[in-house]
Design a protein around this motif. Sequence first.
Motif, short mmCIF file in Angstrom:
data_model
loop_
_atom_site.label_atom_id
_atom_site.label_comp_id
_atom_site.label_asym_id
_atom_site.label_seq_id
_atom_site.Cartn_x
_atom_site.Cartn_y
_atom_site.Cartn_z
N LEU A 1 32.13 48.45 40.73
CA LEU A 1 33.18 47.78 41.51
C LEU A 1 32.58 46.59 42.23
N ALA A 2 33.07 45.40 41.91
CA ALA A 2 32.60 44.18 42.57
C ALA A 2 33.64 43.73 43.59
N LEU A 3 33.17 43.37 44.76
CA LEU A 3 34.07 42.96 45.83
C LEU A 3 33.80 41.51 46.23
N PRO A 4 34.85 40.76 46.57
CA PRO A 4 34.66 39.35 46.93
C PRO A 4 34.07 39.20 48.32
N VAL A 5 33.07 38.35 48.43
CA VAL A 5 32.46 38.12 49.74
C VAL A 5 32.51 36.66 50.18
N ARG A 6 32.77 35.75 49.24
CA ARG A 6 32.80 34.34 49.63
C ARG A 6 33.43 33.51 48.52
N VAL A 7 34.14 32.46 48.93
CA VAL A 7 34.59 31.43 48.00
C VAL A 7 33.68 30.22 48.17
N ASN A 8 33.03 29.80 47.11
CA ASN A 8 32.12 28.66 47.17
C ASN A 8 32.89 27.35 47.25
N GLU A 9 32.19 26.29 47.55
CA GLU A 9 32.84 24.98 47.71
C GLU A 9 33.47 24.51 46.41
N ASP A 10 32.94 24.97 45.26
CA ASP A 10 33.52 24.56 43.98
C ASP A 10 34.69 25.43 43.56
#
Length: 348
Positions: free
Chosen positions: A187-196
Amino acid sequence: MPFLLYSPVGARRRQPWAWGLALLPLVLAAALPAEAKLPFIGDLFRGQPKPKVQGPSAPELEGSTPEAEFQELLKTGDLRALNLACQEAASFDFVTRLQLLQQRLLTVAPPPQPFPVVLVNANALLSCRAPDAALEVLNRFGPAPGLEREQWLVQRWRAAMAGLHHDLAARLLEQLTAADPERLETLALPVRVNEDGTVLTRPALDLYVEHLIVLERHQEAAALLLAGRRPGQVAAERLSQAVALLGQLPLAERDQLMERALDQAAAAQAWGLAIALLEQQRVLIESESGAVAERSRARLSRLSQRLDDAYSEWAITRQDSGQSARADALQQQLRSPRDPGGHAAPQP
């Protein structure tokens, strides 16, 4: 995992206010591809009295919403518009605007609401640096079993993580995965949205371990790290972390774990990590046995010298087109701790 979708000031002109929208598809799909250390920003404003705004809610800065437009949005804006306003206010660090938006988001969609609306409302509050308020909105809803409940748990975990509620965050991951190491790892969880615009995710196993460490449940954390099945650099890093947590384990057993970590680093050609592991092994042996760790010192010296020599030669030869083959060989040498002279070389 290493921050809740809140853009640094330097990113203002790259439309950071749009980043929150990038995470909504992830919120609506609880399980992400298992690829992929920034902590989320805690709730800085909940519990404070309603701000008494005297004058503008924010200074006039280039790229920010004018005051009159913001006040109109605060009265009539829908969830999408309020979310974008939160992203912008966070990027400029407009504290008063964030407070006003948080209060509006708690009342703009009163219960009962359909599940997608609840998710969007909670996501907007997270964008507004109000994780406790996001939990409040999510707690208004009772999810149906199955996918809807998984999505609800993921969103609650995001809010708990953002608010630094580690006990709640750990319990939510347990509910999501039944504390099964295999499920935690996939299970992968979102931790950040990068600038791209790309989304950084991390395995739930590593995130769960971090919660357990904060809660001082070190034995459970170490057991999970040792139960991980990912090879190479990830395995080496987990083994190293487990050794640091298992202070009560006999030195000989911890040394064996360090050897396993070194083998994994070598297999991944992670020479920098190999040096760090050798140093950790040396300190471990010398601090607990009182004796000089001759073998670790020798391996560390040999690997460091080889990498220094190879790097110096590679830096020169790579600029000479006639020596491309030699440059390639040196580059491979830099990445291979198992090569002659590396830390894993046979002892004389």
